[in-house]
Scaffold this active site. Structure first.
Site, short mmCIF file in Angstrom:
data_model
loop_
_atom_site.label_atom_id
_atom_site.label_comp_id
_atom_site.label_asym_id
_atom_site.label_seq_id
_atom_site.Cartn_x
_atom_site.Cartn_y
_atom_site.Cartn_z
N CYS A 188 37.74 15.18 -7.01
CA CYS A 188 36.98 16.29 -7.30
C CYS A 188 37.24 17.24 -6.21
O CYS A 188 36.14 17.98 -5.62
CB CYS A 188 35.53 15.98 -7.58
SG CYS A 188 35.42 14.78 -8.70
N LYS A 198 24.65 7.29 -3.59
CA LYS A 198 25.85 7.11 -2.49
C LYS A 198 25.07 6.55 -1.28
O LYS A 198 25.82 6.08 -0.48
CB LYS A 198 26.47 8.31 -2.31
CG LYS A 198 27.14 8.90 -3.39
CD LYS A 198 28.21 10.23 -2.94
CE LYS A 198 28.47 10.89 -4.13
NZ LYS A 198 30.02 10.49 -4.50
N HIS A 210 33.76 19.46 -2.12
CA HIS A 210 33.89 18.90 -3.51
C HIS A 210 33.57 19.59 -4.47
O HIS A 210 32.80 20.77 -4.05
CB HIS A 210 32.74 17.59 -3.40
CG HIS A 210 32.55 16.68 -4.54
ND1 HIS A 210 32.14 17.32 -5.78
CD2 HIS A 210 33.09 15.48 -4.80
CE1 HIS A 210 32.11 16.21 -6.66
NE2 HIS A 210 32.71 15.07 -6.00
N ASP A 270 26.12 20.24 2.07
CA ASP A 270 26.21 19.00 1.17
C ASP A 270 26.37 17.93 1.97
O ASP A 270 27.18 17.71 2.75
CB ASP A 270 27.46 19.48 0.34
CG ASP A 270 28.02 18.25 -0.54
OD1 ASP A 270 27.32 16.93 -0.59
OD2 ASP A 270 28.81 18.23 -1.16
N GLN A 279 28.05 12.74 1.33
CA GLN A 279 28.84 11.80 2.02
C GLN A 279 28.19 11.51 3.41
O GLN A 279 28.63 10.37 4.20
CB GLN A 279 30.16 12.31 2.25
CG GLN A 279 31.22 12.36 1.00
CD GLN A 279 31.20 10.89 0.35
OE1 GLN A 279 31.17 9.81 0.82
NE2 GLN A 279 31.60 10.77 -1.19
#
Ligand code: PMP
Length: 403
Positions: free
Chosen positions: A360, A220, A115, A194, A197
């Site tokens: 993104c 999220k 991303h 990261d 998600q």
């Protein structure tokens, strides 16, 4: 997952026809998270770490309780948890604070899955410091292969940043294996995960992954906007230069060289989004109550059914991106002759919310050779009826654009 879960999300009372398939962008909020946010403003409304009166003390105590809870949630100790605004801020903090660790001739490694939030900060740092930016490609299933890291990581590599789960392909990386492989090549490498998600959809365990840093966003994982977490291994976190300076992080501001508080407070200058932090605690409670395993299998089951229905209905005119079998609730696709934006717009008019564009992640779309894609992301509150509505909506889009 029964309907009682869906009933926990008040938005479906206000909007009963809503088919929300955009949890990859932000998740809906359960009643407890909403109540925690409004409860703070209603019952406390004090700042943290300052006042000596009851509401201030209670607010500070609750704020630190959330840090403990969040730490357990990601397999860490409380002093390893920095409250940020979101994943993007966590990674930008690292870009700033790790700048003194890289010099010309060094290498920063990212991946083609990233991303922009885990790509642009490293690209900027590489440019500023004169380091080389290397990009690890993903395999045919959309995953990073630990065995291929040797081709990209070497003794000069200072930072390796990658995502646990792709926000476009829904592919799930073997984070432990990737970190082990990177550290085997270069034990001094700093690893950044990261987890935007992954959090709230599957187990996130910094200790098990053995990453040096990890960033995620509360919104999220069923929490409010305005709060995220940055995990950092204590030994590293304590040595980093603060990202922002100001109130709430200083011990001595009058000496020639200011003396900052220890981590994590040294990274939390200014008044935080207290309401959001308290809301995050409720979101963690919600995820723990249902269990990440149950959430993960529900999402995979729905995305698997959706993928099957999509190929049965649209045959060769639909291309589903990413792994051959679904690894989480994300399913991105393209359809012959219809731009993803047109698909999303037609669905949007029917109250079916999906995402279209590059999500993104331009390097990823470039790698796949497509300008854009449509993405449906399933989560805990979705049902099979949502799949029916998605298919009906897509049939409508096909009919409209065939004419
Ligand atoms: N990384 C990934 C993989 C994401 O999916 C997102 C959000 N789409 C981000 C980072 C950025 O999250 P935020 O906007 O909450 O900072």
């Amino acid at each position: 997952m029964d309907n009682s879960i869906k009933n926990r999300f008040p938005i479906f009372v206000a909007r009963p026809g809503l088919v929300y398939l955009d949890s990859g962008a932000t998740a809906l909020k359960p009643d407890t998270a909403i109540e925690a946010v409004s409860g703070y403003y209603r019952d406390l409304s004090a700042n943290v770490g300052r006042g000596l009166y009851r509401t201030a003390e209670e607010t500070s105590a609750r704020f630190e309780t959330v840090r403990e809870r969040a730490a357990r949630f990601v397999g860490a100790d409380p002093e390893e948890i920095v409250f940020t605004r979101n994943t993007t801020e966590g990674i930008n903090l690292l870009e700033y604070s790790l700048a003194d660790r890289v010099t010309e001739g060094d290498v920063i490694v990212v991946t083609a899955l990233e991303h922009h939030s885990n790509f642009l900060p490293w690209k900027r740092l590489a440019k500023r410091s004169g380091t080389e930016l290397r990009i690890v490609p993903f395999d045919i299933e959309g995953r990073l292969n630990p065995d291929s890291l040797r081709e990209h990581i070497d003794g000069r590599t200072k930072i390796f940043a990658f995502s646990a789960v792709s926000n476009v392909l829904g592919s799930v990386n073997d984070v432990t294996a990737l970190i082990r492989a990177a550290k085997a090549i270069n034990p001094g490498i700093i690893t950044v995960v990261d987890a935007a998600q992954a959090a709230g959809h599957m187990a996130v365990d910094a200790r098990e992954w053995d990453c040096d840093f990890l960033a995620l966003s509360g919104h999220k994982m069923y929490g409010p906007t305005g709060v995220g977490l940055l995990y950092g291994k204590t030994a590293l976190l304590r040595t980093l230069e603060p990202y922002q300076v100001g109130g709430g992080m200083i011990l001595d501001s009058t000496s020639e060289t200011p003396v900052y508080m220890d981590a994590p407070q040294r990274f939390e200058a200014g008044t935080p989004d207290i309401a959001a932090v308290l809301g995050l605690e409720a979101a963690i409670g919600f995820v723990e109550e249902i269990g990440t395993d149950a959430i993960h299998s529900h999402e995979i089951a729905l995305a698997t059914k959706a993928a099957k229905r999509l190929t049965e209905t649209f045959g060769d005119s639909i291309r589903i991106l990413g792994p051959a079998t679904r690894e989480n609730g994300i399913i991105s696709f393209t359809m012959d002759g219809i731009h993803p934006h047109d698909i999303a717009q037609v669905l949007g008019e029917r109250d079916i919310c999906i995402r279209a564009g590059e999500h993104c992640a331009s390097p990823l779309h470039r790698e796949l050779g497509i300008p854009a894609s449509a993405r449906a992301s399933f989560s805990v509150y979705n049902t099979e009826t949502d799949i029916d509505r998605l298919i009906e909506g897509l049939k409508g889009a096909v009919n409209l654009f065939k004419k």
